[in-house]
Design an enzyme around this catalytic site. Structure first.
Site, PDB file in Angstrom:
ATOM      1  CG  HIS A 159      -0.689   0.141   2.380  1.00 20.82           C
ATOM      2  ND1 HIS A 159       0.262  -0.717   3.040  1.00 20.82           N
ATOM      3  CD2 HIS A 159      -0.304   1.554   3.381  1.00 20.82           C
ATOM      4  CE1 HIS A 159       0.563   0.456   4.449  1.00 20.82           C
ATOM      5  NE2 HIS A 159       0.301   1.134   3.883  1.00 20.82           N
ATOM      6  CG  ASP A 205       0.227  -3.979   3.010  1.00 21.32           C
ATOM      7  OD1 ASP A 205       0.557  -3.888   1.809  1.00 21.32           O
ATOM      8  OD2 ASP A 205      -0.163  -3.145   3.979  1.00 21.32           O
ATOM      9  CB  SER A 307       3.702   2.013   5.840  1.00 22.52           C
ATOM     10  OG  SER A 307       2.112   1.756   6.671  1.00 22.52           O
TER      11      SER A 307
END
Length: 382
Positions: A159, A205, A307
């Site tokens: 992402h 992900d 992230s």
């Protein structure tokens, strides 16, 4: 009719000969050497399990519509997503299907997951305590974290990657925007991720970034180990996650200058889902297969910009990355729950991607092209 003179023909032939001689040198970048392939911690042979999401063939994407989350009560770091919602033209998807691939030999070594210089646990990460940590950057700004797994491959979250962005990877320093000579900046050549990555649920992900050129290992740059199947981190295991994300929700958009570290206690999916349901007032299971959960009781947590960062655990003085930071809720809450992509679930996929890349030979393609074009040019000249 114009043509090539004798000197031109000689120059073309000489260039072709040199390219053919240099081909092994250039093509060696992708070969699965002991010092260039993805590194896994050696495991005793075990009976293979049935994996519903082993990789298949890869294909080039022109566009893939991925919408932003809607109705999902989780924080997905929207402030760090630079694009508008579809992967770039230099992004490759690889479908996850019910097929397995084998990758052995030089890819599996025990030279990963080690620090050259040890630093006391619990301190700030000065001195490259975490030498595999990298910063994925766009337009000179930190976007996401990542981890070095070989001389030319970086592991991060899917992402983090969106269209019309040129990415760079910073290695070798714990300070963002450092002007130190230790900093290495490498442009990203290509990014590969599962075609069925779902930003609604954050399933699959995971992404692999291919660097334009290989980096040399040093006391400041080292690869982290990846788990081999059927490795599973146990409930209650204490691990660490590192990153440059903002330290609280108030400092929105401002990454930490110095690399931070947070201790995480691994939770079972069932327990993690129970805590999420209690905090969010929902009955849905948000933590699904392919994810693992980490808990921090102190209130120190990860936040936006974290992230893609590695979750690593130590065993026998070797560090293994077990997760990729994917999503979480409430940076300042207590207890803090963070959800990671479970790398063990994608071990076959990662191995498949690297094994396919090892067969690529860009220089060989160029030599073949020149071998076809130059004789035609000479014929025209004659």
């Amino acid at each position: 009719m114009g043509g090539f003179c004798g000197a031109d023909r000689g120059g073309f032939l000489a260039l072709l000969v040199w390219l053919q001689l240099l081909q092994p040198l250039f093509s060696g970048t992708y070969k699965p050497r002991e010092d260039s392939g993805v590194m896994h911690r050696p495991q005793r042979p075990r009976r293979p399990r049935s994996d519903p999401e082993a990789p298949a063939q890869q294909s080039r994407l022109k566009s893939l519509s991925i919408s932003h989350p809607s109705g999902v009560p989780v924080s997905v770091d929207r402030t760090e997503i630079p694009g508008s919602g579809s992967p770039s033209g230099t992004t490759t998807k690889i479908t996850l299907e019910n097929r397995r691939s084998s990758l052995g030999g030089p890819f599996f070594t025990d030279t990963c997951g080690h620090r050259i210089t040890e630093v006391d646990p619990g301190s700030l990460s000065a001195g490259r305590k975490w030498p595999w940590q990298v910063s994925l950057q766009s337009q000179n700004e930190h976007v996401c974290g990542g981890s070095l797994i070989s001389h030319r491959w970086v592991l991060t979250a899917a992402h983090c990657i969106y269209e019309q962005e040129e990415y760079m990877v910073m290695l070798g320093d714990d300070m963002l925007h450092s002007e130190s000579e230790s900093v290495t900046l490498v442009p990203v050549q290509d990014i590969i991720f599962p075609s069925n990555f779902d930003i609604q649920t954050m399933r699959n992900d995971i992404a692999l970034a291919l660097l334009y050129f290989p980096v040399n290992y040093s006391s400041l740059i080292q690869p982290v180990c990846l788990p081999e199947e059927p490795f599973r981190v146990k409930n209650g295991t204490v691990c660490w996650v590192t990153g440059w994300g903002q330290q609280n929700e108030i400092d929105a958009g401002f990454a930490s200058i110095l690399l931070q570290e947070v201790q995480q206690r691994i939770l079972l999916q069932k327990h993690c889902n129970t805590l999420f349901q209690r905090q969010l007032g929902t009955s849905k299971n948000l933590v699904i297969k392919g994810m693992i959960c980490g808990l921090q009781d102190s209130g120190q947590s990860l936040c936006w910009g974290d992230s893609g960062n590695p979750l690593v655990c130590e065993s026998d003085n070797t560090w293994t990355q077990v997760g990729i930071m994917s999503w979480g809720i409430n940076c300042n809450g207590v207890p803090v729950l963070s959800v990671y992509t479970d790398i063990a679930e994608y071990n076959e996929w990662v191995s498949y991607v690297l094994s396919q890349a090892s067969r690529m030979d860009p220089m060989g393609v160029l030599v073949l092209y020149l071998s076809l074009v130059f004789p035609l040019a000479l014929l025209v000249a004659l």
